[in-house]
Design an enzyme around this catalytic site. Sequence first.
Site, PDB file in Angstrom:
ATOM      1  N   ARG A 107       0.815  -1.231   0.000  1.00 41.77           N
ATOM      2  CA  ARG A 107       0.000   0.000   0.000  1.00 41.77           C
ATOM      3  C   ARG A 107       0.842   1.272   0.000  1.00 41.77           C
ATOM      4  O   ARG A 107       0.345   2.340   0.345  1.00 41.77           O
ATOM      5  CB  ARG A 107      -0.983   0.008   1.174  1.00 41.77           C
ATOM      6  CG  ARG A 107      -2.012  -1.107   1.116  1.00 41.77           C
ATOM      7  CD  ARG A 107      -3.205  -0.816   2.001  1.00 41.77           C
ATOM      8  NE  ARG A 107      -4.161  -1.918   1.930  1.00 41.77           N
ATOM      9  CZ  ARG A 107      -4.208  -2.918   2.814  1.00 41.77           C
ATOM     10  NH1 ARG A 107      -3.361  -2.938   3.824  1.00 41.77           N
ATOM     11  NH2 ARG A 107      -5.096  -3.872   2.682  1.00 41.77           N
ATOM     12  N   LYS A 129       2.694  11.840 -10.962  1.00 40.30           N
ATOM     13  CA  LYS A 129       1.978  10.881 -11.804  1.00 40.30           C
ATOM     14  C   LYS A 129       2.840   9.630 -11.967  1.00 40.30           C
ATOM     15  O   LYS A 129       4.031   9.721 -12.279  1.00 40.30           O
ATOM     16  CB  LYS A 129       1.705  11.470 -13.189  1.00 40.30           C
ATOM     17  CG  LYS A 129       0.453  12.305 -13.281  1.00 40.30           C
ATOM     18  CD  LYS A 129       0.188  12.659 -14.734  1.00 40.30           C
ATOM     19  CE  LYS A 129      -1.085  13.454 -14.898  1.00 40.30           C
ATOM     20  NZ  LYS A 129      -1.338  13.800 -16.310  1.00 40.30           N
ATOM     21  N   GLU A 171       8.501  18.508 -24.477  1.00 39.43           N
ATOM     22  CA  GLU A 171       7.751  18.874 -23.268  1.00 39.43           C
ATOM     23  C   GLU A 171       8.106  20.291 -22.806  1.00 39.43           C
ATOM     24  O   GLU A 171       7.265  20.998 -22.249  1.00 39.43           O
ATOM     25  CB  GLU A 171       8.016  17.860 -22.152  1.00 39.43           C
ATOM     26  CG  GLU A 171       7.532  16.444 -22.458  1.00 39.43           C
ATOM     27  CD  GLU A 171       6.017  16.282 -22.405  1.00 39.43           C
ATOM     28  OE1 GLU A 171       5.310  17.263 -22.118  1.00 39.43           O
ATOM     29  OE2 GLU A 171       5.531  15.159 -22.663  1.00 39.43           O
ATOM     30  N   LYS A 209       5.793  23.824 -14.381  1.00 42.22           N
ATOM     31  CA  LYS A 209       4.960  22.646 -14.137  1.00 42.22           C
ATOM     32  C   LYS A 209       4.552  22.569 -12.664  1.00 42.22           C
ATOM     33  O   LYS A 209       3.392  22.292 -12.340  1.00 42.22           O
ATOM     34  CB  LYS A 209       5.686  21.366 -14.547  1.00 42.22           C
ATOM     35  CG  LYS A 209       4.835  20.137 -14.254  1.00 42.22           C
ATOM     36  CD  LYS A 209       5.338  18.874 -14.883  1.00 42.22           C
ATOM     37  CE  LYS A 209       4.346  17.733 -14.605  1.00 42.22           C
ATOM     38  NZ  LYS A 209       4.731  16.469 -15.235  1.00 42.22           N
ATOM     39  N   GLU A 219      -5.366  16.701 -11.072  1.00 42.84           N
ATOM     40  CA  GLU A 219      -5.796  16.927 -12.462  1.00 42.84           C
ATOM     41  C   GLU A 219      -7.321  16.999 -12.609  1.00 42.84           C
ATOM     42  O   GLU A 219      -7.910  16.403 -13.502  1.00 42.84           O
ATOM     43  CB  GLU A 219      -5.238  15.823 -13.375  1.00 42.84           C
ATOM     44  CG  GLU A 219      -5.188  16.226 -14.838  1.00 42.84           C
ATOM     45  CD  GLU A 219      -4.490  15.211 -15.725  1.00 42.84           C
ATOM     46  OE1 GLU A 219      -3.691  15.654 -16.556  1.00 42.84           O
ATOM     47  OE2 GLU A 219      -4.709  14.006 -15.571  1.00 42.84           O
ATOM     48  N   ARG A 223      -4.506  21.443 -14.149  1.00 45.30           N
ATOM     49  CA  ARG A 223      -3.394  20.575 -14.549  1.00 45.30           C
ATOM     50  C   ARG A 223      -3.609  19.955 -15.929  1.00 45.30           C
ATOM     51  O   ARG A 223      -2.655  19.527 -16.583  1.00 45.30           O
ATOM     52  CB  ARG A 223      -3.196  19.475 -13.488  1.00 45.30           C
ATOM     53  CG  ARG A 223      -1.978  18.587 -13.759  1.00 45.30           C
ATOM     54  CD  ARG A 223      -1.640  17.669 -12.611  1.00 45.30           C
ATOM     55  NE  ARG A 223      -0.498  16.828 -12.953  1.00 45.30           N
ATOM     56  CZ  ARG A 223       0.185  16.113 -12.075  1.00 45.30           C
ATOM     57  NH1 ARG A 223      -0.153  16.114 -10.804  1.00 45.30           N
ATOM     58  NH2 ARG A 223       1.205  15.373 -12.465  1.00 45.30           N
ATOM     59  N   ASN A 227      -1.580  18.633 -20.718  1.00 45.53           N
ATOM     60  CA  ASN A 227      -1.843  17.592 -21.708  1.00 45.53           C
ATOM     61  C   ASN A 227      -1.893  18.121 -23.139  1.00 45.53           C
ATOM     62  O   ASN A 227      -2.228  17.373 -24.059  1.00 45.53           O
ATOM     63  CB  ASN A 227      -3.164  16.884 -21.382  1.00 45.53           C
ATOM     64  CG  ASN A 227      -3.032  16.002 -20.155  1.00 45.53           C
ATOM     65  OD1 ASN A 227      -2.261  15.057 -20.136  1.00 45.53           O
ATOM     66  ND2 ASN A 227      -3.781  16.321 -19.111  1.00 45.53           N
ATOM     67  N   HIS A 230      -1.049  15.978 -26.188  1.00 43.77           N
ATOM     68  CA  HIS A 230      -1.049  14.587 -25.747  1.00 43.77           C
ATOM     69  C   HIS A 230      -2.282  13.792 -26.167  1.00 43.77           C
ATOM     70  O   HIS A 230      -2.210  12.569 -26.235  1.00 43.77           O
ATOM     71  CB  HIS A 230      -0.894  14.519 -24.225  1.00 43.77           C
ATOM     72  CG  HIS A 230       0.497  14.806 -23.758  1.00 43.77           C
ATOM     73  ND1 HIS A 230       1.108  16.036 -23.963  1.00 43.77           N
ATOM     74  CD2 HIS A 230       1.400  14.053 -23.094  1.00 43.77           C
ATOM     75  CE1 HIS A 230       2.329  15.992 -23.438  1.00 43.77           C
ATOM     76  NE2 HIS A 230       2.525  14.810 -22.918  1.00 43.77           N
ATOM     77  N   HIS A 234      -0.655  10.902 -27.819  1.00 45.62           N
ATOM     78  CA  HIS A 234      -0.763   9.568 -27.221  1.00 45.62           C
ATOM     79  C   HIS A 234      -1.438   8.587 -28.172  1.00 45.62           C
ATOM     80  O   HIS A 234      -1.062   7.402 -28.227  1.00 45.62           O
ATOM     81  CB  HIS A 234      -1.545   9.631 -25.910  1.00 45.62           C
ATOM     82  CG  HIS A 234      -0.696   9.902 -24.714  1.00 45.62           C
ATOM     83  ND1 HIS A 234      -1.226  10.256 -23.495  1.00 45.62           N
ATOM     84  CD2 HIS A 234       0.639   9.860 -24.536  1.00 45.62           C
ATOM     85  CE1 HIS A 234      -0.244  10.433 -22.622  1.00 45.62           C
ATOM     86  NE2 HIS A 234       0.896  10.208 -23.235  1.00 45.62           N
ATOM     87  N   HIS A 250       8.201   9.279 -27.145  1.00 44.59           N
ATOM     88  CA  HIS A 250       7.070  10.039 -26.610  1.00 44.59           C
ATOM     89  C   HIS A 250       7.089  11.495 -27.087  1.00 44.59           C
ATOM     90  O   HIS A 250       6.068  12.026 -27.536  1.00 44.59           O
ATOM     91  CB  HIS A 250       7.099   9.995 -25.083  1.00 44.59           C
ATOM     92  CG  HIS A 250       6.036  10.820 -24.431  1.00 44.59           C
ATOM     93  ND1 HIS A 250       4.694  10.486 -24.482  1.00 44.59           N
ATOM     94  CD2 HIS A 250       6.109  11.986 -23.727  1.00 44.59           C
ATOM     95  CE1 HIS A 250       3.998  11.399 -23.835  1.00 44.59           C
ATOM     96  NE2 HIS A 250       4.819  12.324 -23.367  1.00 44.59           N
TER      97      HIS A 250
END
Length: 347
Positions: A107, A129, A171, A209, A219, A223, A227, A230, A234, A250
């Site tokens: 956990r 993330k 980025e 950022k 997010e 936030r 993206n 993306h 993506h 990427h």
Amino acid sequence: MNETLFVGSEALPELAKIAVRPTISQVIVLVDANTARQCMPLVAPYLPAGYRVVEIPAGEEYKTLLTCETLWADLTTHHADRYSLVINVGGGVVTDLGGFAAALYKRGIGFVQVPTTLLAQVDASVGGKTGVDFQGFKNQLGVFQQPLAVCIEPRFLQTLDPRQLKSGYAEVVKHWLIADAEAFTRNRYIGVLGIDDWTPIIKESVALKQQIVEQDPLESGLRKLLNFGHTVGHALESYLLQQPGREILHGEAVAAGMVCEAWLSYQKGLLQAEELEQIESFLFSVFEKVQFVGLETEAIAEFALQDKKNAGSTINCTLLNGIGQGVYDQPVTLAEIAQALQYYHRL
């Protein structure tokens, strides 16, 4: 956001201080095949006696639950408890996967990110993330989990080839386009290979950022600006990842995505034609065009249906209301994404 960030010559000495905290029972270092060889010689002197290295294969195709099991099996075999520390030394795959695996083991155990690529230093390792790919979809499984620290040593960038540097640069450019028009204007005539000292750029990009993430750590709103590029990027990256020999990095996918989403911004009256031309000219001066066949655009667009910003069947995209002014939760249709890909293909 409670992560501690260190950039520059202080990064590895600070890592050393964290690794010897009396509350830590054992230290496990996650690397891939590349960082084991190229980066561990720089990191090793800052690690305590008795640390253990777990090595995974390099590459996006190994960013899976199966690879997580390699780390989980090691932790279990060596009786790692909740006071163990995982140090992730690598690019976005290692920092994303290592953070995810640490967050789930018992956990949650502590982890530190030591990003070694420009992409990871300015983006992937910062903000909490974590995640892995699943059934061909990028970062389909993941949790928000803050690391104990992010230790960014720009000297690692000397191990990168120009293609990897450019991938990370995408980025940086994204940060300019969503929130810093002045930086875009200042830097758009400087080629990647003309940058000798990355430290100021990294600090500036990470600060931007962090400023966004601190206001919206999970997010739910602001936030989502991060993206930009993306949604389409993506989709393109995921599609090509399933085609052996056609995989792209990427940042290369994000650069293509930024062209597509800038065009969508122009189509929706948010971006001026002159601004679209500036963005396209700059991105194509740095990045080679991603190759795909025009007939593939609809199949690529389908991947956008899995985008994490979506609400039901609505594809939510981040667009530009002018350079330096991102706007999130902009609904786009599957047909519009396909049209944007067709536009990019014709350029």
